[in-house]
Design a protein around this motif. Structure first.
Motif, PDB file in Angstrom:
ATOM      1  N   GLY A  95      22.499  22.762  31.095  1.00 36.15           N
ATOM      2  CA  GLY A  95      22.365  22.535  32.531  1.00 36.15           C
ATOM      3  C   GLY A  95      22.632  23.807  33.315  1.00 36.15           C
ATOM      4  O   GLY A  95      23.276  24.756  32.820  1.00 36.15           O
ATOM      5  N   ALA A  96      22.094  23.817  34.545  1.00 34.97           N
ATOM      6  CA  ALA A  96      22.388  24.943  35.438  1.00 34.97           C
ATOM      7  C   ALA A  96      23.863  24.940  35.796  1.00 34.97           C
ATOM      8  O   ALA A  96      24.455  25.987  36.061  1.00 34.97           O
ATOM      9  CB  ALA A  96      21.535  24.838  36.704  1.00 34.97           C
ATOM     10  N   THR A  97      24.463  23.764  35.786  1.00 37.21           N
ATOM     11  CA  THR A  97      25.890  23.673  36.115  1.00 37.21           C
ATOM     12  C   THR A  97      26.696  24.550  35.161  1.00 37.21           C
ATOM     13  O   THR A  97      27.599  25.272  35.591  1.00 37.21           O
ATOM     14  CB  THR A  97      26.354  22.199  36.024  1.00 37.21           C
ATOM     15  OG1 THR A  97      25.435  21.392  36.770  1.00 37.21           O
ATOM     16  CG2 THR A  97      27.755  22.016  36.571  1.00 37.21           C
ATOM     17  N   LEU A 100      25.964  28.311  35.994  1.00 37.16           N
ATOM     18  CA  LEU A 100      26.656  28.759  37.215  1.00 37.16           C
ATOM     19  C   LEU A 100      28.135  28.977  36.917  1.00 37.16           C
ATOM     20  O   LEU A 100      28.728  29.998  37.303  1.00 37.16           O
ATOM     21  CB  LEU A 100      26.518  27.699  38.323  1.00 37.16           C
ATOM     22  CG  LEU A 100      25.100  27.450  38.847  1.00 37.16           C
ATOM     23  CD1 LEU A 100      25.051  26.166  39.680  1.00 37.16           C
ATOM     24  CD2 LEU A 100      24.618  28.641  39.679  1.00 37.16           C
ATOM     25  N   TYR A 121      25.872  24.340  47.659  1.00 36.93           N
ATOM     26  CA  TYR A 121      25.893  23.363  46.565  1.00 36.93           C
ATOM     27  C   TYR A 121      27.332  23.262  46.044  1.00 36.93           C
ATOM     28  O   TYR A 121      28.031  24.276  45.920  1.00 36.93           O
ATOM     29  CB  TYR A 121      24.919  23.797  45.460  1.00 36.93           C
ATOM     30  CG  TYR A 121      24.815  22.788  44.357  1.00 36.93           C
ATOM     31  CD1 TYR A 121      24.318  21.514  44.598  1.00 36.93           C
ATOM     32  CD2 TYR A 121      25.221  23.097  43.064  1.00 36.93           C
ATOM     33  CE1 TYR A 121      24.235  20.568  43.585  1.00 36.93           C
ATOM     34  CE2 TYR A 121      25.134  22.160  42.045  1.00 36.93           C
ATOM     35  CZ  TYR A 121      24.646  20.898  42.318  1.00 36.93           C
ATOM     36  OH  TYR A 121      24.565  19.968  41.310  1.00 36.93           O
ATOM     37  N   TYR A 124      29.791  25.561  43.297  1.00 41.23           N
ATOM     38  CA  TYR A 124      30.177  26.986  43.340  1.00 41.23           C
ATOM     39  C   TYR A 124      31.676  27.171  43.609  1.00 41.23           C
ATOM     40  O   TYR A 124      32.364  27.900  42.901  1.00 41.23           O
ATOM     41  CB  TYR A 124      29.396  27.750  44.419  1.00 41.23           C
ATOM     42  CG  TYR A 124      27.895  27.563  44.429  1.00 41.23           C
ATOM     43  CD1 TYR A 124      27.176  27.358  43.261  1.00 41.23           C
ATOM     44  CD2 TYR A 124      27.178  27.611  45.636  1.00 41.23           C
ATOM     45  CE1 TYR A 124      25.796  27.200  43.287  1.00 41.23           C
ATOM     46  CE2 TYR A 124      25.793  27.454  45.667  1.00 41.23           C
ATOM     47  CZ  TYR A 124      25.109  27.241  44.496  1.00 41.23           C
ATOM     48  OH  TYR A 124      23.756  27.083  44.514  1.00 41.23           O
ATOM     49  N   ASN A 166      21.073  30.768  46.915  1.00 44.92           N
ATOM     50  CA  ASN A 166      20.371  29.599  46.369  1.00 44.92           C
ATOM     51  C   ASN A 166      19.022  29.481  47.082  1.00 44.92           C
ATOM     52  O   ASN A 166      18.984  29.247  48.277  1.00 44.92           O
ATOM     53  CB  ASN A 166      21.264  28.367  46.613  1.00 44.92           C
ATOM     54  CG  ASN A 166      20.596  27.036  46.297  1.00 44.92           C
ATOM     55  OD1 ASN A 166      20.926  26.015  46.909  1.00 44.92           O
ATOM     56  ND2 ASN A 166      19.689  27.016  45.356  1.00 44.92           N
ATOM     57  N   ASN A 170      19.305  23.936  48.299  1.00 43.87           N
ATOM     58  CA  ASN A 170      19.828  22.569  48.333  1.00 43.87           C
ATOM     59  C   ASN A 170      21.125  22.596  49.123  1.00 43.87           C
ATOM     60  O   ASN A 170      22.020  23.365  48.760  1.00 43.87           O
ATOM     61  CB  ASN A 170      20.101  22.103  46.894  1.00 43.87           C
ATOM     62  CG  ASN A 170      20.683  20.711  46.823  1.00 43.87           C
ATOM     63  OD1 ASN A 170      20.723  20.002  47.810  1.00 43.87           O
ATOM     64  ND2 ASN A 170      21.147  20.319  45.639  1.00 43.87           N
ATOM     65  N   VAL A 200      17.159  26.805  40.756  1.00 42.96           N
ATOM     66  CA  VAL A 200      16.743  25.635  39.973  1.00 42.96           C
ATOM     67  C   VAL A 200      15.488  24.962  40.537  1.00 42.96           C
ATOM     68  O   VAL A 200      14.783  24.261  39.823  1.00 42.96           O
ATOM     69  CB  VAL A 200      17.870  24.584  39.785  1.00 42.96           C
ATOM     70  CG1 VAL A 200      19.054  25.171  39.050  1.00 42.96           C
ATOM     71  CG2 VAL A 200      18.296  23.968  41.101  1.00 42.96           C
ATOM     72  N   TYR A 201      15.189  25.210  41.820  1.00 43.55           N
ATOM     73  CA  TYR A 201      13.974  24.624  42.418  1.00 43.55           C
ATOM     74  C   TYR A 201      12.858  25.665  42.537  1.00 43.55           C
ATOM     75  O   TYR A 201      12.014  25.578  43.428  1.00 43.55           O
ATOM     76  CB  TYR A 201      14.315  24.010  43.781  1.00 43.55           C
ATOM     77  CG  TYR A 201      15.384  22.940  43.670  1.00 43.55           C
ATOM     78  CD1 TYR A 201      15.081  21.681  43.157  1.00 43.55           C
ATOM     79  CD2 TYR A 201      16.713  23.208  44.019  1.00 43.55           C
ATOM     80  CE1 TYR A 201      16.065  20.705  43.010  1.00 43.55           C
ATOM     81  CE2 TYR A 201      17.700  22.244  43.877  1.00 43.55           C
ATOM     82  CZ  TYR A 201      17.363  20.997  43.369  1.00 43.55           C
ATOM     83  OH  TYR A 201      18.340  20.039  43.214  1.00 43.55           O
ATOM     84  N   LYS A 232      14.957  19.940  36.607  1.00 45.15           N
ATOM     85  CA  LYS A 232      14.158  19.806  37.844  1.00 45.15           C
ATOM     86  C   LYS A 232      12.682  19.914  37.518  1.00 45.15           C
ATOM     87  O   LYS A 232      11.867  19.110  37.936  1.00 45.15           O
ATOM     88  CB  LYS A 232      14.508  20.919  38.841  1.00 45.15           C
ATOM     89  CG  LYS A 232      15.978  21.222  38.961  1.00 45.15           C
ATOM     90  CD  LYS A 232      16.716  20.073  39.564  1.00 45.15           C
ATOM     91  CE  LYS A 232      18.203  20.326  39.491  1.00 45.15           C
ATOM     92  NZ  LYS A 232      18.998  19.203  39.879  1.00 45.15           N
ATOM     93  N   LYS A 240      19.753  18.100  30.823  1.00 50.52           N
ATOM     94  CA  LYS A 240      20.730  19.184  30.968  1.00 50.52           C
ATOM     95  C   LYS A 240      20.407  20.395  30.085  1.00 50.52           C
ATOM     96  O   LYS A 240      21.209  20.815  29.247  1.00 50.52           O
ATOM     97  CB  LYS A 240      22.151  18.672  30.664  1.00 50.52           C
ATOM     98  CG  LYS A 240      22.621  17.545  31.561  1.00 50.52           C
ATOM     99  CD  LYS A 240      22.738  17.915  33.023  1.00 50.52           C
ATOM    100  CE  LYS A 240      23.927  18.788  33.339  1.00 50.52           C
ATOM    101  NZ  LYS A 240      24.073  18.949  34.811  1.00 50.52           N
TER     102      LYS A 240
HETATM  103  N1  PMP Z   1      22.109  23.986  41.470  1.00 54.13           N
HETATM  104  C1  PMP Z   1      21.531  23.228  42.413  1.00 54.13           C
HETATM  105  C2  PMP Z   1      21.204  23.830  43.728  1.00 54.13           C
HETATM  106  C3  PMP Z   1      21.217  21.908  42.143  1.00 54.13           C
HETATM  107  O1  PMP Z   1      20.662  21.158  43.087  1.00 54.13           O
HETATM  108  C4  PMP Z   1      21.542  21.379  40.894  1.00 54.13           C
HETATM  109  C5  PMP Z   1      21.165  19.958  40.698  1.00 54.13           C
HETATM  110  N2  PMP Z   1      21.481  19.235  39.913  1.00 54.13           N
HETATM  111  C6  PMP Z   1      22.153  22.206  39.927  1.00 54.13           C
HETATM  112  C7  PMP Z   1      22.428  23.499  40.268  1.00 54.13           C
HETATM  113  C8  PMP Z   1      22.565  21.708  38.578  1.00 54.13           C
HETATM  114  O2  PMP Z   1      21.508  21.595  37.704  1.00 54.13           O
HETATM  115  P1  PMP Z   1      21.685  20.957  36.239  1.00 54.13           P
HETATM  116  O3  PMP Z   1      21.460  19.489  36.398  1.00 54.13           O
HETATM  117  O4  PMP Z   1      20.651  21.620  35.399  1.00 54.13           O
HETATM  118  O5  PMP Z   1      23.074  21.236  35.805  1.00 54.13           O
END
Ligand code: PMP
Ligand code: GLN
Length: 385
Positions: A95-97, A100, A121, A124, A166, A170, A200-201, A232, A240
């Motif tokens: 996942g991007a989570t 990050l 978001y 962070y 970002n 978002n 991510v978008y 996404k 993820k």
């Molecule tokens: N960054 C932003 C701006 C997001 O909207 C999201 C949405 N889920 C994420 C990170 C996390 O992405 P992921 O589900 O791949 O962890």
């Protein structure tokens, strides 16, 4: 038994979980948390099944399946003109989570400051605090949600290490321009700052606009971590799988942390995505038109409502100003929408350190057309509350 000390004393459950739970409890249409109510492409889900049954189920390489990293590098080359080495400059993450979090742990040591642009978001700020750092929140301009570069510059101190951006944004749906990148480059180059860019978008930019990601900028990308998410792009938020692209020295430091956070990421999903990227490259190219149609449908359906909507430039989120309907704070209004009107939304004040006097909620439009129509019909009934 004493409780363990908390490093996040002010943090509760994320707004996305809170609003989705409320939507479920009240049977509301869920336009709050961002996830599609439709499936990933069937070829992609078929591939996932195939790779699982064919035995691709053990640990892959710590940095990610090489074939997937190769596909990511190809895509970056084609779309952005950068030429990352998949072996040393791309890392697949859970996942991007995760990406990050790891990038922030990589850059921030105790006492360091990291600039985040509000509304930000929600992942962070806690990640900066967990690294012992100090988040410095700088609001974006209103009502267009653009970075205020003058104010950002004035917020930089000798302790500043990192700026997080970002784009597409978002929750606001705004995007960075080529001029924004030029400004960010000058500011960070002069002061030796790292940049973390949450993209991510990246494949959801509308009205013929381009994604001005940091990988398009020769100088900026030398000090940047760029994060994207397949969740996404392929309508699979629960999978993820994401990645971080960064220059070799930054990637080395990133992987030192990544190997002890998750070590690696779900194997068959990586293989399925790698094959799908190769066989179906048109998916990413078609995504802007696919989502722009949904955005436009939602705008059209909402036109006769008392909400005011400025078309989102990117992401699958649309802000709506409810100032003509109510003077409730947005958290209260979002709760009202969910429990009384039957449509769940996300308040945006929760993404600010110091919320402005504004009346916006965020609706998610990555939904079936019928869902969007049904939700808008309910929202159109609102007069004044
Ligand atoms: N960054 C932003 C701006 C997001 O909207 C999201 C949405 N889920 C994420 C990170 C996390 O992405 P992921 O589900 O791949 O962890
Ligand atoms: N990024 C998604 C959103 O903005 C939610 C992610 C999550 O639930 N953690 O709605």
């Amino acid at each position: 038994m004493p409780l363990p000390p908390t490093k996040l004393p002010d943090v509760g459950t994320t707004i996305f979980t809170v609003m989705s739970k409320m939507a479920q409890e009240h049977g509301a249409i869920n336009l709050s948390q961002g996830f599609p109510d439709f499936n990933p492409p069937s070829r992609l889900t078929d591939l996932l099944g195939q790779y699982t049954t064919r035995g691709y189920n053990q640990y892959p390489s710590m940095a990610g399946v090489p074939e997937l990293r190769e596909q990511i590098a190809n895509k970056i080359r084609l779309l952005y003109g950068a030429d990352p080495d998949p072996e040393t400059e791309i890392t697949v993450t859970s996942g991007a989570t995760e990406a990050l979090f790891v990038a922030i742990q990589t850059c921030i040591t105790p006492g360091d400051e990291a600039i985040v642009l509000d509304p930000a978001y929600d992942a962070y700020d806690p990640a900066i605090r967990l690294a012992g750092g100090i988040p410095v929140h700088v609001p974006m301009t209103l009502p267009d949600f653009r970075p205020d570069w003058g104010r950002i510059e004035r917020s930089i101190t000798p302790r500043t290490r990192l700026i997080i951006v970002n784009t597409p944004h978002n929750p606001c749906g705004s995007t960075l321009s080529a001029e924004d990148l030029a400004r960010l480059d000058i500011i960070t180059l002069e002061r030796n700052l790292f940049v973390l860019s949450d993209e991510v978008y990246e494949h959801m930019v509308y009205d013929g606009g381009s994604h001005h990601g940091l990988l398009t900028h020769d100088s900026l990308r030398r000090r940047s971590f760029v994060v994207s998410s397949f969740g996404k792009t392929y309508h699979a938020t629960g999978w993820k799988v994401a990645y971080c692209a960064a220059p070799i020295a930054l990637t080395e430091a990133f992987r030192k942390v990544h190997q002890f956070v998750t070590f690696t990421t779900h194997t068959p999903t990586q293989w399925a995505i790698a094959e799908f990227m190769q066989s179906d490259p048109q998916h990413c190219r078609e995504l802007p038109a696919f989502y722009q149609k949904k955005r436009d449908l939602f705008l059209e359906e909402m036109a006769a409502s008392r909400f005011r909507l400025t078309p989102s430039a990117g992401t699958y989120f649309q802000l709506a100003d409810y100032g003509e309907i109510s003077s409730m704070p947005d958290t209260e209004f979002a709760r009202y929408l969910t429990t009384e009107v039957g449509v769940a939304a996300i308040p945006i004040s929760v993404f600010y350190e110091t919320p402005p006097k504004a009346t916006f909620v965020r609706f998610c439009f990555c939904k079936e057309d019928a869902t969007l129509r049904e939700a808008a019909a309910k929202l159109r009934t609102l007069d004044r509350v």
